[in-house]
Motif scaffolding. Structure first.
Motif, short mmCIF file in Angstrom:
data_model
loop_
_atom_site.label_atom_id
_atom_site.label_comp_id
_atom_site.label_asym_id
_atom_site.label_seq_id
_atom_site.Cartn_x
_atom_site.Cartn_y
_atom_site.Cartn_z
N PRO A 1 0.78 -1.25 0.00
CA PRO A 1 0.00 0.00 0.00
C PRO A 1 0.80 1.29 0.00
O PRO A 1 0.40 2.25 -0.67
CB PRO A 1 -0.85 -0.12 1.27
N VAL A 2 1.91 1.36 0.74
CA VAL A 2 2.65 2.63 0.82
C VAL A 2 3.18 3.03 -0.56
O VAL A 2 3.00 4.17 -1.01
CB VAL A 2 3.80 2.55 1.84
N ILE A 3 3.82 2.09 -1.28
CA ILE A 3 4.37 2.46 -2.59
C ILE A 3 3.28 2.49 -3.66
O ILE A 3 3.45 3.16 -4.69
CB ILE A 3 5.53 1.55 -3.01
N ALA A 4 2.17 1.82 -3.43
CA ALA A 4 1.05 1.92 -4.38
C ALA A 4 0.58 3.37 -4.47
O ALA A 4 0.11 3.82 -5.53
CB ALA A 4 -0.09 1.01 -3.95
N GLU A 5 0.73 4.11 -3.36
CA GLU A 5 0.34 5.52 -3.35
C GLU A 5 1.23 6.38 -4.25
O GLU A 5 0.84 7.48 -4.63
CB GLU A 5 0.39 6.06 -1.91
N PHE A 6 2.40 5.89 -4.59
CA PHE A 6 3.29 6.64 -5.48
C PHE A 6 2.78 6.65 -6.91
O PHE A 6 3.23 7.47 -7.72
CB PHE A 6 4.70 6.06 -5.45
N GLY A 7 1.88 5.73 -7.26
CA GLY A 7 1.32 5.67 -8.60
C GLY A 7 2.18 4.85 -9.55
O GLY A 7 3.29 4.42 -9.23
N ASP A 8 1.65 4.61 -10.74
CA ASP A 8 2.34 3.84 -11.77
C ASP A 8 3.42 4.69 -12.43
O ASP A 8 3.35 5.94 -12.46
CB ASP A 8 1.37 3.35 -12.82
N PHE A 9 4.41 4.03 -13.00
CA PHE A 9 5.47 4.75 -13.71
C PHE A 9 6.05 3.88 -14.81
O PHE A 9 5.97 2.66 -14.77
CB PHE A 9 6.58 5.19 -12.73
#
Length: 342
Positions: A307-315
């Motif tokens: 969840p924490v890095i999911a908040e960073f969005g796709d790249f």
């Protein structure tokens, strides 16, 4: 130095052996583990390996140490090495281990399906298991995302508008060297030299680790840095009020630089089938147990980021060229010295 003395010296370099059974750490007098892992990866190994043992009944013992030291230890031990799996960080290290014939080719449909082609060796000698993205971080009170070059965000930091506003890792960091090697692969030596010289001309502040870099951005002593994404995720998990944001570099160009942690079966292993089974498990069923504790990205497209890095969005990521990271490492070090990057 004689071979026995060399072996003794190399043995002294390694961190004490850590071993797991299905119910905990092995003690004196307990049976030898089924698999011996030589690991330069130090992130949350116990949880993932414990799950593997619970699910398969295969016990695992691992010896931790520096990647170069462990590689030399395997080579020095030769056919008598107890190592079954070599696990390390940085694609260049994996490429180097394969080049030195330390790793055996593996034929695995499961791994070919789970691991994207550029994140594994063409001959099946190593496989990426976790991805880390090295991208831009910034103080949102002082910087807007529109300030960054979206075609080549790394090169964009050589612009004079960033003078006195940058902080980056030191030249001895593998993160710095692999990023510069990837830029040499992308742009060539001369253009990359100009980029790094631009960073230096902008009075870049050099930091000893990524945590200090994030703290400097948060405190306002610099405005922009280059970080591995998981350091930001870790810090945010502990301090949600951290005044640092992430920007995905070069999304209209080559994409964000990524590196991997991965593993291969040691050529002299006495248990190659079980070693392969472990790597397959880590790339499939064990993907999330392996990567989530350190906030890394799974290599397997079927596994979801935590969840924490999911908040960073796709790249969009830069395609990984392990041979370039390994073969161009010496050139990257030479270039950093030529640019007077410390």
């Amino acid at each position: 130095m004689t071979r026995p003395k060399l072996l003794a010296a190399l043995a002294a370099l390694a961190v004490p052996t850590m071993a797991l059974t299905g119910c905990g750490v092995m003690g004196i007098g307990q049976p030898k583990a089924d698999l011996q892992i030589y690991s330069a990866r130090h992130y949350d190994l116990e949880g993932a390996f414990g799950e593997f043992q619970d699910q398969t009944g295969i016990s695992v013992e691992f010896i931790s140490g520096d990647d170069a030291e462990l590689l030399e230890r395997i080579k020095a031990e030769g056919e008598n090495s107890p190592a079954d799996v070599f696990m390390t960080v940085d694609a260049g290290n994996l490429w180097n281990a394969a080049r030195q014939d330390v790793l055996a080719p593996v034929n695995s449909a499961a791994l070919e399906e789970a691991v994207p082609e550029d994140l594994r060796d063409a001959q099946g000698r190593w496989f990426g298991l976790a991805m880390r993205a090295r991208t831009l971080t910034y103080n949102p009170d002082k910087v807007s995302p529109k300030d960054f070059d979206q075609v080549d965000s790394y090169a964009g930091l050589a612009d004079k508008k960033w003078k006195g506003r940058l902080c980056m890792r030191d030249a001895t960091s593998a993160y710095t060297q692999s990023l510069v090697a990837s830029l040499i692969d992308l742009h060539g030596y001369d253009k990359t030299l100009k980029i790094v010289e631009g960073w230096v001309a902008n009075d870049v502040q050099i930091m000893g680790n990524d945590v200090l870099l994030l703290e400097a951005i948060d405190a306002g002593s610099c405005d922009v840095g280059i970080n591995n994404h998981y350091y930001l995720a870790r810090t945010l998990a502990d301090n949600p009020d951290l005044n640092v944001k992430l920007y995905w570099a070069s999304q209209q160009g080559a994409g964000t630089h990524v590196n991997i942690s991965g593993a291969g079966v040691v050529a002299s292993s006495d248990n190659p089938e079980q070693a392969q089974q472990l790597i397959e498990w880590l790339a499939t069923t064990g993907q999330n147990p392996f990567v989530d504790g350190n906030h890394e990205y799974p290599v397997n497209p079927e596994a979801k980021p935590e969840p924490v890095i999911a908040e960073f969005g796709d790249f969009k990521r830069m395609p990984l060229n392990a041979e370039a990271y390994g073969d161009l490492n010496a050139k990257a070090i030479e270039l950093l010295a030529a640019a007077d990057y410390k």
